[in-house]
Scaffold this motif. Structure first.
Motif, PDB file in Angstrom:
ATOM      1  N   GLY A  57     -38.081  47.814 -10.878  1.00  0.00           N
ATOM      2  CA  GLY A  57     -37.906  46.503 -11.293  1.00  0.00           C
ATOM      3  C   GLY A  57     -36.679  45.505 -10.680  1.00  0.00           C
ATOM      4  O   GLY A  57     -36.597  44.287 -11.240  1.00  0.00           O
ATOM      5  N   THR A  58     -36.350  45.555  -9.409  1.00  0.00           N
ATOM      6  CA  THR A  58     -35.801  45.078  -8.888  1.00  0.00           C
ATOM      7  C   THR A  58     -36.535  43.868  -8.188  1.00  0.00           C
ATOM      8  O   THR A  58     -37.672  44.164  -7.930  1.00  0.00           O
ATOM      9  CB  THR A  58     -34.759  45.668  -8.035  1.00  0.00           C
ATOM     10  OG1 THR A  58     -35.630  46.498  -7.089  1.00  0.00           O
ATOM     11  CG2 THR A  58     -33.626  46.374  -8.670  1.00  0.00           C
ATOM     12  N   PRO A  59     -36.161  42.792  -7.565  1.00  0.00           N
ATOM     13  CA  PRO A  59     -36.824  42.002  -6.853  1.00  0.00           C
ATOM     14  C   PRO A  59     -37.745  42.151  -5.700  1.00  0.00           C
ATOM     15  O   PRO A  59     -37.373  43.365  -4.958  1.00  0.00           O
ATOM     16  CB  PRO A  59     -35.911  40.803  -6.273  1.00  0.00           C
ATOM     17  CG  PRO A  59     -34.608  40.732  -7.226  1.00  0.00           C
ATOM     18  CD  PRO A  59     -34.500  42.248  -7.814  1.00  0.00           C
ATOM     19  N   LYS A  60     -38.763  41.974  -5.575  1.00  0.00           N
ATOM     20  CA  LYS A  60     -39.767  42.387  -4.459  1.00  0.00           C
ATOM     21  C   LYS A  60     -40.243  41.188  -3.498  1.00  0.00           C
ATOM     22  O   LYS A  60     -40.473  40.026  -3.943  1.00  0.00           O
ATOM     23  CB  LYS A  60     -41.054  42.976  -5.003  1.00  0.00           C
ATOM     24  CG  LYS A  60     -41.925  43.709  -4.255  1.00  0.00           C
ATOM     25  CD  LYS A  60     -43.044  44.549  -4.601  1.00  0.00           C
ATOM     26  CE  LYS A  60     -44.078  45.069  -3.773  1.00  0.00           C
ATOM     27  NZ  LYS A  60     -44.977  45.905  -4.456  1.00  0.00           N
ATOM     28  N   GLY A  61     -40.337  41.417  -2.276  1.00  0.00           N
ATOM     29  CA  GLY A  61     -40.880  40.661  -1.298  1.00  0.00           C
ATOM     30  C   GLY A  61     -39.858  39.772  -0.493  1.00  0.00           C
ATOM     31  O   GLY A  61     -38.502  40.290  -0.432  1.00  0.00           O
ATOM     32  N   ALA A  78     -37.383  42.783   0.343  1.00  0.00           N
ATOM     33  CA  ALA A  78     -36.997  43.570  -0.738  1.00  0.00           C
ATOM     34  C   ALA A  78     -38.062  44.716  -1.366  1.00  0.00           C
ATOM     35  O   ALA A  78     -39.315  44.406  -1.279  1.00  0.00           O
ATOM     36  CB  ALA A  78     -36.387  42.798  -1.864  1.00  0.00           C
ATOM     37  N   SER A  79     -37.699  45.935  -1.307  1.00  0.00           N
ATOM     38  CA  SER A  79     -38.765  46.676  -1.358  1.00  0.00           C
ATOM     39  C   SER A  79     -39.217  46.756  -2.978  1.00  0.00           C
ATOM     40  O   SER A  79     -40.402  47.024  -3.256  1.00  0.00           O
ATOM     41  CB  SER A  79     -38.178  48.307  -1.346  1.00  0.00           C
ATOM     42  OG  SER A  79     -36.821  48.587  -2.149  1.00  0.00           O
ATOM     43  N   ILE A 107     -34.597  45.762   2.773  1.00  0.00           N
ATOM     44  CA  ILE A 107     -33.634  46.123   1.757  1.00  0.00           C
ATOM     45  C   ILE A 107     -34.075  46.734   0.436  1.00  0.00           C
ATOM     46  O   ILE A 107     -35.180  46.494   0.125  1.00  0.00           O
ATOM     47  CB  ILE A 107     -32.813  44.947   1.370  1.00  0.00           C
ATOM     48  CG1 ILE A 107     -33.536  43.983   0.748  1.00  0.00           C
ATOM     49  CG2 ILE A 107     -31.959  44.302   2.701  1.00  0.00           C
ATOM     50  CD1 ILE A 107     -32.588  42.596   0.257  1.00  0.00           C
ATOM     51  N   ASP A 108     -33.155  47.414  -0.103  1.00  0.00           N
ATOM     52  CA  ASP A 108     -33.653  48.045  -1.578  1.00  0.00           C
ATOM     53  C   ASP A 108     -32.526  47.722  -2.593  1.00  0.00           C
ATOM     54  O   ASP A 108     -31.819  46.541  -2.330  1.00  0.00           O
ATOM     55  CB  ASP A 108     -33.596  49.611  -1.385  1.00  0.00           C
ATOM     56  CG  ASP A 108     -32.409  50.141  -1.042  1.00  0.00           C
ATOM     57  OD1 ASP A 108     -31.286  49.579  -1.336  1.00  0.00           O
ATOM     58  OD2 ASP A 108     -32.442  51.291  -0.337  1.00  0.00           O
ATOM     59  N   HIS A 109     -32.267  48.356  -3.460  1.00  0.00           N
ATOM     60  CA  HIS A 109     -31.552  47.815  -4.662  1.00  0.00           C
ATOM     61  C   HIS A 109     -30.009  47.731  -4.200  1.00  0.00           C
ATOM     62  O   HIS A 109     -29.259  47.242  -5.119  1.00  0.00           O
ATOM     63  CB  HIS A 109     -31.758  48.510  -5.974  1.00  0.00           C
ATOM     64  CG  HIS A 109     -31.103  49.826  -5.917  1.00  0.00           C
ATOM     65  ND1 HIS A 109     -32.007  51.079  -5.746  1.00  0.00           N
ATOM     66  CD2 HIS A 109     -30.020  50.475  -6.543  1.00  0.00           C
ATOM     67  CE1 HIS A 109     -31.116  52.196  -5.573  1.00  0.00           C
ATOM     68  NE2 HIS A 109     -29.997  51.799  -6.076  1.00  0.00           N
ATOM     69  N   GLY A 110     -29.802  48.376  -3.050  1.00  0.00           N
ATOM     70  CA  GLY A 110     -28.493  48.313  -2.982  1.00  0.00           C
ATOM     71  C   GLY A 110     -28.110  46.731  -2.429  1.00  0.00           C
ATOM     72  O   GLY A 110     -26.826  46.282  -2.471  1.00  0.00           O
TER      73      GLY A 110
END
Length: 318
Positions: A84-88, A79-80, A120-123
């Motif tokens: 503030g969305t999840p990362k990693g 995840a990008s 992936i991104d916040h989608g």
């Protein structure tokens, strides 16, 4: 036997994370957030082992150098982490993901793209953040192209959901699977048709989409400025019509819209309802329940949450 035990459709907005305090419509925002948590509780009660997350791409996972209509993550998934969305790294059910991809292709129903190293991104990660919070599950990420025309026809998205449903049912073992459709509802983003940008901002956006594979963060500040300067264009009547279709198990009726008509009525951001359509079709278009709908102009979007329970009388089988 592998069963689909629940479906969830939910809007997403990174402005929930970055501009909550600046949000004027706090009551509406709070009700939407509470509905996400209620859907999360229903997911927990359904006890899925794996969650298929059908989401869109916001040019942080795919760029204009390569845009498949449908892509299944079958290996590593990262995840990008924007806004503030999840990362990693995210946990992927590789066995189920590869089974779905292989079944669709081998059966001649869909020549889907696949990725053994998907960003992936916040989608998708917005759903991970709010709907899967605290759940010990693996995911199967599926990315639908909704912003770089030509877009897959709505009827193809409906057919894809049905094909995914059949593939999951054929998976050996006793997996419990939930499906999330993340995106929509009506909204208009200040994003151009990449084929004919008009003006400096649009040319900048297209350049970011073309060149951002290795340095998308370099474009993000101005991208956010352009988005924050946009005026909301929400169509509550369309959103209510769509949610009523979900409630009646008739979201397949949305296939009557062309891509052009959908944008005209509900904005280019409404192209994300393809993710809801894939989810609903995977649930066999069983009747659903509306948990919330709120108009939040500061987030530019009509924000909806709905749940589809395929079990009789809306009770999850134990």
């Amino acid at each position: 036997m592998t069963d689909i035990v629940l479906g969830v459709g939910a809007s997403h907005s990174t402005l929930m994370n970055t501009h909550w305090e600046e949000t004027v419509h706090k009551d509406e925002a709070g009700r939407f957030r509470d509905a996400l948590y209620a859907a999360r509780d229903e997911l927990a009660a359904a006890r899925p082992d794996t969650v298929v997350i059908v989401g869109s791409n916001h040019f942080r996972g795919f760029w204009l150098d390569l845009i498949p209509s449908f892509t299944i993550g079958v290996g590593e998934c990262v995840a990008s982490g924007e806004s503030g969305t999840p990362k990693g790294p995210q946990p992927v059910d590789e066995d189920l993901a590869r089974h779905i991809a292989g079944t669709l292709v081998d059966g001649g129903r869909f020549d889907v793209a696949f990725s053994a190293r998907l960003q992936i991104d916040h989608g998708q990660s917005h759903a991970i953040q709010y709907l899967l919070d605290g759940l010990d599950v693996e995911i199967v990420p599926i990315v639908v192209n909704v912003f770089a025309p030509p877009l897959p026809a709505l009827a193809r998205c409906d057919a894809l959901g049905g094909a995914i449903r059949d593939a999951i049912a054929a998976f050996p073992g006793d997996r419990r699977v939930a499906v999330i459709g993340s995106g929509g509802l009506s909204h208009r983003l200040p994003w151009p048709d990449w084929r004919s940008p008009d003006g400096e901002d649009e040319e900048f956006m297209v350049r970011a989409w073309l060149d951002g594979r290795h340095n998308w963060q370099d474009y993000d500040a101005r991208r956010r400025q352009i988005i924050r300067a946009a005026q909301a264009a929400i169509n509550p009547e369309f959103d209510d019509e769509l949610l009523t279709m979900v409630e009646k198990g008739e979201l397949h009726r949305i296939t009557a819209y062309t891509t052009e008509r959908l944008e005209e009525v509900a904005g280019n951001g409404a192209q994300e309802v393809r993710t809801w359509l894939v989810m609903a079709a995977a649930l066999g278009h069983a009747p659903g329940r509306r948990l919330a709908y709120e108009v939040i102009p500061e987030w530019l979007t009509g924000m909806g949450v709905a749940v589809i329970d395929p079990a009789p009388h809306g009770k999850v089988s134990r």
